[in-house]
Design a protein around this motif. Structure first.
Motif, PDB file in Angstrom:
ATOM      1  N   CYS A 219       0.888  -1.119  -0.168  1.00  0.00           N
ATOM      2  CA  CYS A 219       0.049  -0.021   0.017  1.00  0.00           C
ATOM      3  C   CYS A 219       0.893   1.331   0.027  1.00  0.00           C
ATOM      4  O   CYS A 219       1.810   1.161   0.480  1.00  0.00           O
ATOM      5  CB  CYS A 219      -0.661  -0.101   1.276  1.00  0.00           C
ATOM      6  N   CYS A 220       0.511   2.317  -0.550  1.00  0.00           N
ATOM      7  CA  CYS A 220      -0.761   2.912  -0.867  1.00  0.00           C
ATOM      8  C   CYS A 220      -0.818   3.689  -2.015  1.00  0.00           C
ATOM      9  O   CYS A 220      -1.654   4.254  -2.437  1.00  0.00           O
ATOM     10  CB  CYS A 220      -1.677   3.671   0.422  1.00  0.00           C
ATOM     11  N   GLY A 221       0.503   3.517  -2.697  1.00  0.00           N
ATOM     12  CA  GLY A 221       0.425   4.234  -4.305  1.00  0.00           C
ATOM     13  C   GLY A 221       0.632   5.554  -4.151  1.00  0.00           C
ATOM     14  O   GLY A 221       0.520   6.443  -5.039  1.00  0.00           O
ATOM     15  N   PHE A 222       1.128   6.340  -2.871  1.00  0.00           N
ATOM     16  CA  PHE A 222       1.424   7.720  -2.738  1.00  0.00           C
ATOM     17  C   PHE A 222       2.913   7.729  -3.433  1.00  0.00           C
ATOM     18  O   PHE A 222       3.758   7.076  -3.935  1.00  0.00           O
ATOM     19  CB  PHE A 222       1.501   8.130  -1.537  1.00  0.00           C
ATOM     20  N   TYR A 223       3.207   9.013  -3.697  1.00  0.00           N
ATOM     21  CA  TYR A 223       4.548   9.732  -4.081  1.00  0.00           C
ATOM     22  C   TYR A 223       5.019   9.185  -5.213  1.00  0.00           C
ATOM     23  O   TYR A 223       5.934   8.513  -5.668  1.00  0.00           O
ATOM     24  CB  TYR A 223       5.558   9.053  -2.787  1.00  0.00           C
TER      25      TYR A 223
ATOM     26  N   GLY B 173      10.518   3.568 -10.232  1.00  0.00           N
ATOM     27  CA  GLY B 173       9.940   2.165 -10.876  1.00  0.00           C
ATOM     28  C   GLY B 173       9.142   2.702 -12.049  1.00  0.00           C
ATOM     29  O   GLY B 173       8.025   3.411 -12.042  1.00  0.00           O
ATOM     30  N   ARG B 174       9.488   1.953 -13.141  1.00  0.00           N
ATOM     31  CA  ARG B 174       8.906   2.109 -14.503  1.00  0.00           C
ATOM     32  C   ARG B 174       8.609   0.969 -15.096  1.00  0.00           C
ATOM     33  O   ARG B 174       9.439  -0.071 -14.969  1.00  0.00           O
ATOM     34  CB  ARG B 174       9.557   3.181 -15.460  1.00  0.00           C
ATOM     35  N   ARG B 175       7.797   0.868 -16.040  1.00  0.00           N
ATOM     36  CA  ARG B 175       7.222  -0.344 -16.401  1.00  0.00           C
ATOM     37  C   ARG B 175       8.365  -1.255 -17.226  1.00  0.00           C
ATOM     38  O   ARG B 175       9.066  -0.468 -18.104  1.00  0.00           O
ATOM     39  CB  ARG B 175       5.981  -0.603 -17.067  1.00  0.00           C
ATOM     40  N   GLY B 176       8.497  -2.412 -17.309  1.00  0.00           N
ATOM     41  CA  GLY B 176       9.437  -3.452 -17.796  1.00  0.00           C
ATOM     42  C   GLY B 176      10.912  -3.325 -17.393  1.00  0.00           C
ATOM     43  O   GLY B 176      11.911  -4.069 -17.701  1.00  0.00           O
ATOM     44  N   ILE B 177      11.148  -2.484 -16.214  1.00  0.00           N
ATOM     45  CA  ILE B 177      12.375  -2.252 -15.803  1.00  0.00           C
ATOM     46  C   ILE B 177      12.389  -3.094 -14.252  1.00  0.00           C
ATOM     47  O   ILE B 177      11.513  -2.745 -13.526  1.00  0.00           O
ATOM     48  CB  ILE B 177      12.836  -0.858 -15.577  1.00  0.00           C
TER      49      ILE B 177
ATOM     50  N   SER C 299       6.388   4.533 -10.138  1.00  0.00           N
ATOM     51  CA  SER C 299       6.312   4.429  -8.570  1.00  0.00           C
ATOM     52  C   SER C 299       7.857   4.820  -8.034  1.00  0.00           C
ATOM     53  O   SER C 299       8.643   4.995  -8.625  1.00  0.00           O
ATOM     54  CB  SER C 299       6.133   2.980  -8.445  1.00  0.00           C
ATOM     55  N   PRO C 300       7.526   5.107  -6.799  1.00  0.00           N
ATOM     56  CA  PRO C 300       9.052   5.547  -6.122  1.00  0.00           C
ATOM     57  C   PRO C 300       9.835   4.338  -5.894  1.00  0.00           C
ATOM     58  O   PRO C 300       9.295   3.057  -5.637  1.00  0.00           O
ATOM     59  CB  PRO C 300       8.424   6.207  -4.832  1.00  0.00           C
TER      60      PRO C 300
END
Length: 575
Positions: A308-312, A371-375, A399-400
């Motif tokens: 949780c919770c998807g902030f930052y 954090g980015r997709r595919g990495i 994502s952080p």
């Protein structure tokens, strides 16, 4: 704690014996349990315990917006990240990121309250030493006072950056009377300088325990205070000393950790780059000893760390800033937000849709920060994109990553004792050596030493060259190209731009950016360009938002003004 209970028990037994031989009721005067008398706290042990309490407040103590990490006040306000998650979750951050707060906002006083709690604790230590117990030596008074004044200087520095001038209260103020008469009509800088100068003069070069501040941490912090005031020559002298001679609290020579990614792993806590970090610990029985301010800042999925919770969530503009040219140099003048320089992302794509990550030149610090997709997302898995994002239209696709625990750290540098596993025992940097190098480079530029500044920036960039993110098979996760500034710096304007962008690349998501923009005098243009750019992708979060000059500082909290009156506590202009 057991010894304390035994002493109380002995006193009670003595009192019981006295009743048999006396009709006096003095035995009824038993000190309340859980409360320590001043004479107990004025011993060496009591002073040390009080000092530890002043240290402990640095992380905000369960107030997510009060800690020195400044993830909201420094990074969200600075455009490195947005609140993320759903609009309705912790909704009081929404007006903060849009620069629409007012003095009655529910969280505008969070930093105020947290900092003054720290000041009260530091002042308590200093006040107790005015009447020390017999076991307290002059050497004890000096070393404890120096740490307490360092901490008080830190808390006032935080207040100065967020609210400008606030009431100054030291250990000589009688908390029982007259406190309501303290105004905010004095400049805090001289008081902050005085505390750090005292710390510089009286702290030892090393400490017997890691985490305690030493002389070099005080010099670095005092130099930072000078830098904020434009006292570049004074700052340069101190920075040069710290770089040439500085050591960590346990005596290790300052330097850069070999690989950038290791800065965020618990096994490297208190490394050679640590000038000052607050100490965090997991599994102690209280998550407040961990990082209580980051518990919301994890990907939003039961298979992800933290759950949780998807902030930052890192911003589009921030991610784009890691684009490099054919020579591996960053793109200055916001060219990273133009055309093909924008980093490819999976916005508006489900995790089941085909997606190929960006193949252009990038600085690897991007993938140790975001954090980015595919990495690869640490050692968990490749970031799957939308399935780890709570609400893409509100927060974007990223994502952080800093201060997120790895799979290998579960149960050691991660705490499972509360409602979420998102509490970590990873130390949080307040000043680290690369920060010192880049602040020093600024002072060099402003004193005409451009080539010295270039060398320091290149030290930081050389470490980035050696910090590629690799997959398990040894291949690179992206096309990483980082170069050094090979040509001499002869133009101070260009040099400033290079150093300022380097600070974002190196220190991104660490709570510095907004304060940097303010002290450079460019916050208005930078933040309005940022808000306009992000609104293209996140219209509900940023549409119509603008930055205006009053928001250089937060408003003085209305509840504080109501307590003492507007003639004593003066509101900041524009609120």
């Amino acid at each position: 704690m057991n010894n304390f209970k035994l002493k109380i028990g002995a006193l009670l037994s003595s009192a019981a014996m006295m009743v048999a031989v006396s009709c006096s009721d003095d035995f009824l005067d038993v000190p309340p349990t859980g409360v320590l008398a001043e004479n107990q706290l004025s011993t060496v042990a009591g002073l040390e315990a009080s000092l530890i309490a002043a240290y402990s407040q640095v992380n905000g103590r369960a107030n997510r917006l009060a800690s020195a990490s400044n993830w909201v006040w420094g990074s969200i306000r600075g455009g490195e990240a947005n609140k993320g998650t759903d609009p309705g979750d912790f909704a009081t951050i929404n007006p903060i990121q849009r620069f629409e707060t007012n003095s009655a906002s529910g969280d505008i006083g969070a930093k105020w309250n947290g900092a003054y709690e720290g000041i009260a604790r530091a002042n308590s230590v200093l006040r107790l030493m005015q009447n020390p117990a017999p076991d307290v030596t002059e050497a004890d008074i000096t070393r404890i006072s120096a740490q307490a004044r360092f901490l008080r200087g830190h808390y006032y520095f935080e207040l100065k950056r967020d609210y400008n001038n606030t009431p100054y209260v030291d250990e000589n103020v009688d908390y029982g009377s007259g406190l309501e008469e303290v105004s905010n009509n004095q400049d805090l800088w001289p008081f902050i300088e005085a505390d750090f100068k005292y710390a510089v003069d009286n702290l030892p070069p090393t400490q017997p325990q890691v985490g305690r501040v030493n002389q070099y941490a005080a010099k670095a912090y005092l130099a930072k205070v000078y830098l904020y005031q434009g006292k570049y020559s004074e700052a340069k002298t101190l920075f040069d000393d710290v770089i040439a001679n500085g050591v960590t609290s346990n005596g290790v020579k300052y330097g850069l950790v070999d690989q950038y990614q290791n800065l965020w792993r618990g096994a490297f806590d208190n490394n050679q780059e640590t000038v000052w970090a607050y100490q965090s610990a997991a599994g102690t029985g209280s998550v407040n000893n961990a990082n209580p301010e980051f518990d919301l800042n994890f990907p939003y999925n039961s298979a992800a760390p933290g759950v949780c919770c998807g902030f930052y969530q890192p911003s589009f503009s921030f991610v784009n800033s890691f684009r490099t040219d054919s020579n591996g140099l960053p793109l200055l003048d916001r060219q990273y937000n133009v055309g093909a320089n924008q980093v490819k992302n999976d916005m508006n794509l489900g995790s089941g849709s085909d997606f190929t990550p960006d193949t252009g030149n990038l600085d690897p610090r991007l993938d140790h920060t975001v954090g980015r997709r595919g990495i690869p997302y640490l050692d968990w898995q490749d970031h799957p994109g939308a399935s780890w994002i709570r609400n893409q239209p509100n927060g974007g696709p990223y994502s952080p990553k800093k201060y997120v625990y790895s799979r290998d750290e579960v149960g050691s540098f991660q705490d499972n004792s509360s409602w979420t596993p998102g509490y970590t025992g990873l130390n949080v940097y307040i000043i680290r050596f690369s920060d010192v190098l880049l602040m020093s480079a600024e002072a060099d530029i402003e004193t005409g030493n451009l080539e010295t500044a270039r060398a320091k920036v290149n030290m930081v960039r050389e470490r980035a060259q050696n910090s590629n993110l690799e997959r398990e098979d040894g291949t690179l996760a992206a096309n990483y190209v980082v170069g050094l500034y090979e040509s001499p710096w002869t133009d101070a304007t260009v040099a400033r731009k290079a150093v300022r962008l380097e600070r974002m690349l190196e220190l991104g998501m660490e709570g510095h950016r907004f304060y940097d923009l303010v002290r450079w005098g460019i916050v208005n243009e930078e933040m309005n360009a940022y808000l306009q750019y992000e609104a293209q992708f996140l219209s509900s979060a940023f549409g119509g938002a603008t930055f205006t000059d009053p928001y250089i500082y937060n408003p003085i909290p209305l509840d504080q003004i109501d307590l003492v009156g507007s003639d004593i506590l003066i509101q900041n202009p524009g609120f």
